[in-house]
Write an enzyme that holds these catalytic residues in place. Structure first.
Site, PDB file in Angstrom:
ATOM      1  CG  HIS A   1      -6.345  33.311  29.888  1.00  0.00           C
ATOM      2  ND1 HIS A   1      -6.821  34.548  29.510  1.00  0.00           N
ATOM      3  CD2 HIS A   1      -5.038  33.298  29.532  1.00  0.00           C
ATOM      4  CE1 HIS A   1      -5.846  35.249  28.976  1.00  0.00           C
ATOM      5  NE2 HIS A   1      -4.757  34.512  28.960  1.00  0.00           N
TER       6      HIS A   1
ATOM      7  CG  HIS B   1      -2.600  38.737  26.202  1.00  0.00           C
ATOM      8  ND1 HIS B   1      -3.939  38.498  26.251  1.00  0.00           N
ATOM      9  CD2 HIS B   1      -2.024  37.675  26.796  1.00  0.00           C
ATOM     10  CE1 HIS B   1      -4.170  37.334  26.854  1.00  0.00           C
ATOM     11  NE2 HIS B   1      -3.013  36.815  27.191  1.00  0.00           N
TER      12      HIS B   1
ATOM     13  CG  ASP C   1      -2.557  32.845  26.676  1.00  0.00           C
ATOM     14  OD1 ASP C   1      -2.775  34.045  26.816  1.00  0.00           O
ATOM     15  OD2 ASP C   1      -2.254  32.096  27.621  1.00  0.00           O
TER      16      ASP C   1
ATOM     17  CG  ASP D   1      -2.505  36.929  30.758  1.00  0.00           C
ATOM     18  OD1 ASP D   1      -1.697  37.463  31.520  1.00  0.00           O
ATOM     19  OD2 ASP D   1      -2.182  36.053  29.930  1.00  0.00           O
TER      20      ASP D   1
HETATM   21 ZN   LIG Z   1      -2.797  35.106  28.419  1.00  0.00          ZN
END
Ligand SMILES: [Zn+2]
Length: 1125
Positions: free
Chosen positions: A295, A623, A297, A407
């Site tokens: 994941h 996000h 970001d 997420d």
């Molecule tokens: Zn995230």
């Protein structure tokens, strides 16, 4: 196995299998054996236990490891080619590099001792305390490294066999001065941090000892995780203890014996068996599907530029792992990250493409970035899929079937429809496991959206998307499954996210052992069989097979409201504003550009410019960007991107307006006596509005004390004209009566007393909106969340609130067209200036429409941990309030009956929220806010917050925003609140022209495309076809949706267009079927009627293909597709 007690046999006695006599004490194990297992690896006995055997040799002297370095200036991030050209200077272990965010290139020469030839493996261990990437001398990025001492530490790089043979290895390492979680994790980053080069060592690991570590850990963890009364748990305890007995300090021979002991649980020759299975991994069976994941970001505690490095590091590492672990499959999301990799690391991208083709590297997710799903508009969510899927298709030849969004902070109820219409049948997420209050009742279910579209959804019972593959997670994949009555299959997403580089060798080793132990005869019902080598798509196919195409699964209808992070609808107000204004500008730009391309053959539809603007806007919806939960630096980047969106949008509008309204320009100060008109960008919405123009313009009907002028503009279609004041317009008046300021027009009267709104009276309905003894106005609350400062607002913030008065109220304008009360208030270090505005005319041309009361605020915000809201108590009683959402509305409770209702004390709404009862309702509109709450009869609009982590200066500074109260007759469903809110967000633009407007294009005077016969269907988007540039067609794409939740049969009317065909298409603009057109010609004008049919909240996209004109044909040929990088 070694005997615990060696019985002394008496001389001459025959060894009996079960002797007659037994003189031993031979105890049962006491509980302390469990504790003993902690002694085998690391800890207090690290000098003598298994850890002491990890390495056979280690060299770090200059004759073996030669290091030199070049530090890139400032925060620059030069390419390999640039870095290679520089002059390097000698350096060594222990040196410090910095400050924060800088990049340092190391040139490395390794001399490998001849006597190491026999070892299984030689590694280079490089720990720069931060993140790093290994490059070949040709500039190929081949492996990422993560320094430091966390669980995510990954500092080894295996020396390739060719270099070992040659005895020398040369490569480069780019080391970056930031950690996995930025500089200081959640605290605002120290911009002057230095990073120590802890390790630059050539090492020989003892692979057998390393393997024993994972054998032992598997037994140890299984013992800990299984209930005391299970046979396997007790067997694991016994065997692990035996391993410790067999182990001899410093003895590699004993390690081999220990591994043999472990086979008692893992199975005889289990490695061979699992190894064989791994080669045909996809055919394995199992209940828990292991798919590697990382994941990343796209920005959070680090900026976009660092994410570009993180993706390349992580993905190169995964490609390296795939050779050694053939069962390993790695899934990666976010087309934007693929595009960055393609641009910045083309050789790595080429290797990714090879792995994608063979199925081990799995691009998935479908969207441009993993976006926030609360705040983006419906059209923006469509574009997330459109840009994501088109990118994947252009590069890899397929579109994603599984929408992956592990997420994000809440899931819009329109996602099932949007995802399905964009080619996704499956949805993966897990964030609701973070809910503060209620436990979501399903793991695998059909999520049914606002319009009844469904998507097969899995929220892994493992409850994370970055599993370390410990037995705790493996077990939870089974014990946490809430739908075991129909399926016990679940997904295990393993791998370190962000800078952790994804899955690690230890995770894959643990998974191999989990597969082995899952086959133990006592494992049934305790440990799920782990399945490797599959994909997410295959997992969902298996669920469908098992559950009669998901008909056996339960349904969950409506939004997936996340019971946490409710502050993210408000935090970082400027980002919210950038998003809303960007979405609206691009809508208007596409609309105008489409009209210009209809009006003029030489006009070139600026697809590339629009793509660039959309990509910026979509990126900022990531996000942790749009929710405001990143460090301050990322907002500097985001503001730049929003500025670019505004620049492109303005350019596109200008060039389109030059075609549509030749010779005209936007009105400016000092111009008078010219022909003034207005541009209405809401097709089919007639408007009558008061507009502000330069005071000197000759046509103004009200000249204000402030030097401003006001005109009344009426627009029937695309073009508005100044309307003279006549008897039909009742003037607005503002008066001071005693202590009260009273502003009223024919229908509405507002009274303000001591800075609070004490009365809003609707004369036509004889209705007082403000309850006796209550008042509306600003309110400020103490906002000290228990955790997650930028993200969370806790319910108790409502318990500590102070009503504020609009201070120093005075009359600024008092009609006849516009009344304005000016107010100004100081609170703490902040100042709040609000102009309260009422116009003479109603907010819309609906027969019984009322005026709105508008608030234009300018706030210099200096508070910390305060929450500023606007609140309005109403004489309206309703169980639910209605909130604007993507392509529709969502209803949420005003009461707090159940824990699920209670959790919705702060919710997301877009342009409006509405509270209505039979006969009457009131909406609060806004132009750039997203946080709302309705508590009983009080509705609040969230205006500003001020958290200090991870951005210490979040929201400090000046903010300008507007909101309005809009009372209406009837319930929400009978109202025109959505149209009024749209008009509030898309004001008409006043232009002037010297000409008599003969030149204005006919499509601008009268829209060629309108939707008639169903006021509940909105024509949201008008654009050109995505493939027009590539294939030379001339298509107009129209996106419509049903707004209120009812069926509708509108007619799409197309005037004077050379139509070839009309198709219903999906969101990716792929044809679904052709649509019948009825054409009639009257008085020289041909009108094409298209009958459409909608269910409640349905989204429909129609593509109108036109005959291409000659100029367009000539121009075509040079223009490339957007997919070219
Ligand atoms: Zn995230």
């Amino acid at each position: 196995m070694a005997a615990r007690n060696s019985p002394a046999q008496s001389d001459g006695a025959k060894k009996e299998r079960y002797p007659q006599l037994n003189h031993e004490a031979r105890p049962r194990h006491l509980g302390s054996v469990e504790g003993r297992l902690n002694q085998f690896i690391g800890g207090h006995y690290a000098g003598v236990n298994l850890s002491a055997l990890h390495f056979a040799d280690r060299k770090d002297d200059p004759s073996h490891v030669s290091l030199s370095v070049w530090s890139a200036p400032g925060r620059s991030k030069p390419s390999f080619a640039e870095a290679k050209r520089q002059t390097y200077k000698a350096t060594k272990k222990g040196e410090q590099f910095g400050p924060s965010w800088t990049n340092h290139w190391f040139k490395i020469a390794l001399h490998i001792p001849k006597e190491w030839e026999g070892y299984e493996r030689v590694q280079f261990e490089f720990d720069c305390s931060g993140e790093a990437m290994v490059f070949t001398t040709d500039g190929d990025p081949i492996h990422g490294l993560t320094g430091g001492w966390g669980e995510d530490r990954r500092v080894e790089f295996i020396i390739p066999p060719s270099a070992r043979k040659a005895g020398v290895a040369h490569f480069y390492i780019e080391a970056s001065c930031n950690g996995m979680f930025g500089i200081d994790n959640m605290a605002p980053p120290d911009q002057n941090r230095y990073y120590k080069l802890n390790s630059a060592d050539l090492v020989v690991p003892n692979m057998e000892a390393w393997h024993l570590m994972w054998d032992f850990q598997t037994l140890h963890q299984t013992m800990r995780e299984l209930p005391d009364d299970t046979p396997l748990r007790n067997r694991c305890l016994h065997v692990a203890n035996e391993i410790m007995n067999v182990f001899q300090e410093g003895s590699l021979e004993s390690v081999t014996k220990c591994r043999k002991v472990a086979e008692e649980i893992l199975g005889e020759a289990w490695e061979k068996e699992i190894g064989k299975e791994s080669k045909k991994a996809a055919k394995e069976r199992g209940a828990l599907w292991g798919v590697g994941h990382c994941h990343i970001d796209t920005a959070w505690l680090w900026p976009f530029s660092v994410t570009q490095q993180k993706s390349a590091r992580s993905w190169s590492t995964q490609i390296d792992l795939m050779d050694r672990y053939p069962e390993h499959r790695f899934s990666a999301t976010q087309a934007q990250q693929f595009k960055w990799t393609e641009q910045l690391y083309p050789s790595l991208f080429a290797r990714i493409k090879e792995r994608v083709a063979e199925g081990s590297f799995q691009p998935t997710g479908a969207t441009w970035v993993e976006m926030d799903c609360n705040m983006p508009s419906g059209e923006a969510l469509v574009r997330q899929f459109l840009y994501g899927q088109r990118y994947y298709h252009s590069r890899f030849g397929f579109k994603c079937k599984t929408f992956v969004l592990p997420d994000t902070f809440g899931y819009s109820s329109q996602l099932p429809q949007i995802a399905r219409l964009a080619g996704c049948d499956n949805f993966f997420t897990q964030k609701l496991s973070w809910n503060n209050d209620n436990d979501f009742p399903n793991s695998t279910f059909n999520w049914v959206g606002l319009d009844s579209s469904q998507i097969l959804t899995h929220m892994t019972p493992v409850n994370n998307y970055n599993s370390q593959c410990n037995m705790e997670d493996i077990r939870r994949g089974m014990t946490g499954n809430k739908n075991m009555e129909v399926t016990s299959q679940a997904l295990l997403l393993y791998g370190n996210g962000d800078g952790g580089g994804g899955p690690t060798p230890p995770m894959l080793e643990k998974l191999r052992r989990a597969r082995a132990i899952g086959k133990h005869p006592s494992a049934g019902g305790q440990i799920p069989l782990v399945h490797m080598g599959g994909s997410m798509d295959e997992f969902y196919a298996a669920i469908r097979d098992e559950t009669k195409d998901a008909r056996l699964l339960p349904n969950w209808r409506g939004e997936l409201y996340a019971e946490f992070h409710r502050g993210t609808y408000t935090t970082h107000a400027s980002i919210k504003k950038g998003n809303r204004k960007g979405e609206i500008l691009l809508r208007e730009a596409e609309h105008a550009a489409t009209m210009a391309s209809i009006a003029s053959a030489p006009y070139h539809y600026p697809q590339k410019k629009l793509d660039a603007a959309w990509e910026d806007l979509l990126l900022c919806q990531f996000h942790d960007v749009l929710p405001g939960s990143g460090i301050g630096m990322i907002y500097e980047d985001a503001e730049e991107r929003y500025a670019n969106v505004q620049k492109i949008g303005a350019e596109v509008l200008k060039s389109a307006y030059d075609v549509l309204y030749p010779g005209s320009k936007a009105i400016e100060e000092g111009i008078s006596g010219m022909d003034l008109f207005a541009i209405n960008t809401l097709p089919g919405v007639p408007r009558l509005e008061v507009m502000e123009v330069a005071g000197k313009a000759g046509v103004v009907a009200q000249r204000g004390a402030s030097g401003k002028g006001y005109v009344l503009v009426q627009a029937q279609d695309g073009l508005g004209n100044v309307k003279a004041l006549d008897g039909s317009v009742q003037g607005v008046k503002v008066q001071q009566i005693g202590e009260s300021l009273i502003m009223s027009n024919g229908t509405l009267k507002m009274e303000m007393k001591e800075g609070r709104i004490v009365s809003v009276y609707d004369a036509q309905a004889d209705k007082e909106i403000i309850p006796e003894g209550q008042s509306g106005g600003l309110v400020i609350m103490e906002d000290h969340p228990n955790a997650w400062d930028a993200w969370d607002v806790d319910q108790f913030h409502l318990e500590k609130q102070t009503h504020l008065s609009f201070g120093s109220a005075s009359i600024v304008e008092s009609g006849p067209l516009r009344g304005v009360i000016g107010t100004s208030l100081r609170i703490g270090q902040s100042s709040i200036e609000v102009q309260i505005i009422m116009d003479a005319v109603p907010a819309s041309l609906k027969a019984d429409a009322r005026s709105m009361i508008r608030f234009d605020a300018v706030v210099d915000w200096r508070e910390k941990h305060k929450f500023l809201k606007f609140e309005l108590p109403m004489t309206i009683s309703a169980e639910n309030a209605t909130y604007d959402t993507q392509f529709g509305v969502v209803s949420r409770p005003t009461h707090r009956n159940t824990s699920w209702d209670n959790a919705k004390f702060e919710v997301c709404g877009h342009k409006f929220a509405d509270l209505s009862e039979y006969g009457y309702g009131v909406a609060i509109l806004n132009d750039c806010k997203y946080g709302y709450a309705t508590e009983g009869n009080v509705m609040r609009l969230s205006l500003l917050r001020a958290p200090t982590e991870p951005d210490a200066n979040c929201d400090m500074g000046t903010h300008a925003f507007s909101f309005a109260i809009y009372p209406h007759k009837g319930t929400f469903a009978e109202s025109d609140v959505p149209i009024v809110a749209a008009a509030f967000n898309m004001p008409m633009q006043c232009n002037i022209s010297d000409a008599d407007r003969q030149d204005i294009a006919s499509v601008a005077k009268r829209p060629p495309i309108t939707l008639e016969g169903a006021p509940n269907v909105i024509l949201e988007t008008i654009k050109r076809g995505e493939d027009d540039e590539a294939d030379g067609t001339f298509c107009i794409v129209l996106r419509m949706f049903e707004q209120y939740g009812g069926h509708a049969r509108p007619t799409l009317k197309l005037r004077d267009l050379a139509i070839k065909k009309i198709q219903l298409v999906n969101l990716l603009e792929e044809p679904v079927h052709e649509i019948e057109v009825k054409s009639t010609t009257f008085a020289g004008e041909t009108v094409h009627d298209v009958q459409l049919c909608f269910r409640g909240f349905e989204i429909k996209t129609v593509r109108v293909c036109l005959e291409r004109r000659r100029k367009e044909k000539e121009r075509r040929g040079s223009s490339g597709s957007w997919v070219k990088v």
